[in-house]
Motif scaffolding. Structure first.
Motif, PDB file in Angstrom:
ATOM      1  N   THR A 175      -1.503  -0.602  -5.543  1.00 47.38           N
ATOM      2  CA  THR A 175      -1.007  -1.207  -4.309  1.00 47.38           C
ATOM      3  C   THR A 175      -1.323  -2.703  -4.270  1.00 47.38           C
ATOM      4  O   THR A 175      -1.492  -3.331  -5.313  1.00 47.38           O
ATOM      5  N   SER A 194       2.895   1.649  -4.747  1.00 47.62           N
ATOM      6  CA  SER A 194       3.763   0.869  -3.881  1.00 47.62           C
ATOM      7  C   SER A 194       5.136   0.766  -4.551  1.00 47.62           C
ATOM      8  O   SER A 194       5.240   0.746  -5.779  1.00 47.62           O
ATOM      9  N   LEU A 244       2.612   2.740   0.849  1.00 42.46           N
ATOM     10  CA  LEU A 244       1.627   1.963   0.085  1.00 42.46           C
ATOM     11  C   LEU A 244       2.098   0.540  -0.173  1.00 42.46           C
ATOM     12  O   LEU A 244       1.464  -0.201  -0.927  1.00 42.46           O
TER      13      LEU A 244
END
Length: 259
Positions: free
Chosen positions: A180, A69, A103
């Motif tokens: 994530t 992410s 993500l």
């Protein structure tokens, strides 16, 4: 072809508060990126990330490629593991992290825009030099949030794109790591296995801070452009079996902050 996917959640972070009327996010501890809603890990979360790093070095299938992410706390969680790879002389590519919007954090639908992560160039230049590249796949969460169905669609799209990309690489990596957030970690488990509960609030895939899940590919089917057909036990790219579900056995205080 890719046959193992590891998924981890970021470590214990500092909290934020949001005013649901104005959409203003505030954080008692200033974020390193200057973005409220993009907090760093707490000192406790950093310790968790170090324990996670030790676990990741012992996986049966060595990690060959890494995605994260774009939010600060996720890349920060990977830092001890990446540093360890550098120190041990890691294979080419395994010690760099790919920054991927698809993500990113899940925010519920709102009339205002939720916090957005800092641009890749800034995060790489000012904070994490081991970031390898910015987003490749064009999967961007709606800045005004997503429904639960929208979250699962987004996760299916980004996973399918990542698996397609990795399957086609000449290096032929076998094991992939993703870092994530809690809701995305749950959705990843559902999309990979194809098991979507009738009640989306059902507790099925675990997601404590710095937890680790592992999925093994069931079929050598390659990911296809059509990513929508994953429910009813089908799963993305031939389907995946659960080998670890939110494992926290390596953390000194076990599972914490799961949903």
């Amino acid at each position: 072809m890719l046959d193992t996917i590891y998924v981890v959640r970021h470590g214990f972070r500092s909290n934020w508060v949001v005013d649901p009327k104005s959409g203003k996010y505030t954080n008692n501890i200033r974020s390193p990126t200057g973005i409220d809603g993009d907090p760093a890990l707490t000192s406790y979360g950093v310790e968790q990330s170090k324990q996670l790093a030790q676990r990741l070095t012992k996986m049966d299938d060595p990690i060959e490629t890494i995605y994260s992410s774009p939010f600060y706390r996720c890349v920060q969680t990977l830092k001890p593991f990446i540093q360890g790879l550098y120190e041990e002389g890691s294979p080419p590519g395994s010690s760099t992290v790919k920054y991927e919007h698809g993500l990113g954090e899940w925010f519920g639908i709102a009339d205002f825009e939720h916090p957005q992560p800092v641009q890749y160039e800034v995060l790489q230049a000012e904070h994490f030099p081991f970031l390898a590249q910015g987003t490749l796949f064009g999967v961007i969460p709606n800045p005004k949030g997503e429904s639960i169905a929208g979250l699962h669609d987004r996760v299916a799209r980004i996973l399918n794109a990542i698996i397609q990309f990795e399957d086609r690489r000449p290096e032929q990596p076998r094991a992939l790591l993703i870092c994530t957030h809690a809701a995305v970690m749950i959705a990843i488990g559902r999309v990979l296995t194809g098991h979507m509960p009738a009640d989306p609030n059902e507790e099925d895939f675990r997601c404590g801070t710095c937890s680790l899940s592992e999925y093994k590919r069931k079929s050598p089917l390659r990911a296809r452009e059509e990513w929508q057909d994953w429910e009813n036990g089908i799963g993305i790219a031939g389907g995946w079996d659960v080998a670890l579900n939110g494992d926290c056995s390596y953390l000194s205080n076990g599972e914490e902050r799961t949903w």
